[in-house]
Design an enzyme around this catalytic site. Sequence first.
Site, PDB file in Angstrom:
ATOM      1  NE  ARG A  73      -4.004   2.505   9.292  1.00  0.00           N
ATOM      2  CZ  ARG A  73      -4.218   3.105   8.130  1.00  0.00           C
ATOM      3  NH1 ARG A  73      -4.101   2.430   7.010  1.00  0.00           N
ATOM      4  NH2 ARG A  73      -4.551   4.373   8.081  1.00  0.00           N
ATOM      5  CG  ASN A 123       2.358  -1.784   0.415  1.00  0.00           C
ATOM      6  OD1 ASN A 123       1.229  -1.684   0.888  1.00  0.00           O
ATOM      7  ND2 ASN A 123       3.384  -1.073   0.859  1.00  0.00           N
ATOM      8  CG  HIS A 163      -6.587  -2.666   5.999  1.00  0.00           C
ATOM      9  ND1 HIS A 163      -5.756  -3.570   6.641  1.00  0.00           N
ATOM     10  CD2 HIS A 163      -5.808  -1.606   5.675  1.00  0.00           C
ATOM     11  CE1 HIS A 163      -4.536  -3.056   6.709  1.00  0.00           C
ATOM     12  NE2 HIS A 163      -4.549  -1.869   6.136  1.00  0.00           N
ATOM     13  N   PRO A 221      -3.008   2.401  -3.212  1.00  0.00           N
ATOM     14  CG  PRO A 221      -5.033   2.573  -2.070  1.00  0.00           C
ATOM     15  CD  PRO A 221      -4.142   1.592  -2.768  1.00  0.00           C
ATOM     16  CG  ASN A 222      -3.279   7.631  -0.602  1.00  0.00           C
ATOM     17  OD1 ASN A 222      -3.480   8.601  -1.320  1.00  0.00           O
ATOM     18  ND2 ASN A 222      -4.240   7.021   0.063  1.00  0.00           N
ATOM     19  NE  ARG A 237      -0.186   2.863  10.704  1.00  0.00           N
ATOM     20  CZ  ARG A 237      -0.402   3.247   9.456  1.00  0.00           C
ATOM     21  NH1 ARG A 237       0.015   2.521   8.439  1.00  0.00           N
ATOM     22  NH2 ARG A 237      -1.038   4.369   9.214  1.00  0.00           N
ATOM     23  CB  ALA A 255      -6.231   2.011   2.169  1.00  0.00           C
ATOM     24  NE  ARG A 291      -0.969   8.728   3.231  1.00  0.00           N
ATOM     25  CZ  ARG A 291      -1.084   7.418   3.413  1.00  0.00           C
ATOM     26  NH1 ARG A 291      -0.262   6.584   2.824  1.00  0.00           N
ATOM     27  NH2 ARG A 291      -2.036   6.935   4.175  1.00  0.00           N
ATOM     28  CD  GLU A 311      -0.801  -8.905   3.489  1.00  0.00           C
ATOM     29  OE1 GLU A 311      -1.446  -7.996   4.029  1.00  0.00           O
ATOM     30  OE2 GLU A 311      -1.053 -10.129   3.672  1.00  0.00           O
ATOM     31  CE1 TYR A 347       2.368   3.839   5.632  1.00  0.00           C
ATOM     32  CE2 TYR A 347       1.752   6.145   5.785  1.00  0.00           C
ATOM     33  CZ  TYR A 347       1.411   4.817   5.846  1.00  0.00           C
ATOM     34  OH  TYR A 347       0.120   4.455   6.112  1.00  0.00           O
ATOM     35  CG  ASP A 359     -12.925 -12.722  -5.053  1.00  0.00           C
ATOM     36  OD1 ASP A 359     -12.661 -13.432  -4.064  1.00  0.00           O
ATOM     37  OD2 ASP A 359     -14.055 -12.221  -5.257  1.00  0.00           O
ATOM     38  CG  HIS A 392       1.370  -4.219   4.976  1.00  0.00           C
ATOM     39  ND1 HIS A 392       0.403  -3.569   4.244  1.00  0.00           N
ATOM     40  CD2 HIS A 392       0.983  -5.506   5.076  1.00  0.00           C
ATOM     41  CE1 HIS A 392      -0.539  -4.434   3.925  1.00  0.00           C
ATOM     42  NE2 HIS A 392      -0.206  -5.628   4.406  1.00  0.00           N
ATOM     43  CG  LEU A 393       6.292   0.860   3.041  1.00  0.00           C
ATOM     44  CD1 LEU A 393       5.901   2.216   2.483  1.00  0.00           C
ATOM     45  CD2 LEU A 393       7.727   0.522   2.696  1.00  0.00           C
ATOM     46  CB  SER A 394       3.743   0.980   9.040  1.00  0.00           C
ATOM     47  OG  SER A 394       2.442   0.629   8.596  1.00  0.00           O
TER      48      SER A 394
END
Length: 148
Positions: A112, A75, A81, A11-12, A108, A78, A19, A99, A24, A88, A101-103
């Site tokens: 997170r 990625n 977490h 999401p997002n 953070r 949200a 954003r 996995e 990001y 599953d 993540h950009l940040s």
Amino acid sequence: MTKPVYILNGPNLNLLGQRQPEIYGATTLDDIKALCEQHAASIGLQTAFHQSNHEGVLVDQIQEARVKGCGIILNAAAYTHTSVAILDALLASDLPIVEVHLSNIHQRDTFRHHSFVSKAAKGMICGFGAQGYVLALDALKPLIAPSS
């Protein structure tokens, strides 16, 4: 034809470049897709790139990857977490998973710091922005079964 690496985005992430650029960056999701396609081709891989704001759609894409893919780069944003459903689906996939993540999620908010995805992933790459996806492709390459 070989099976693609599924690159799934939560999401997002469709708002990348707009954003919170201080977190990001200015790179868009389309930029990341092009970067992934170019790098994957250079190392002999193909990609299937997807983004969804909906948890169930991501679960469906993970289940599709189980049959049609050779590995997953995720990625989950949200959902990293919060989503046992995504965990599953990943565990049922029997595919190598990286996995991304950009940040750096560990720099953070405390909430997170926990990742449900990590239990299913071979490893995590975080904090390198869009370059993390390239690093994930490089990490995934030797984990992919030769017949894929």
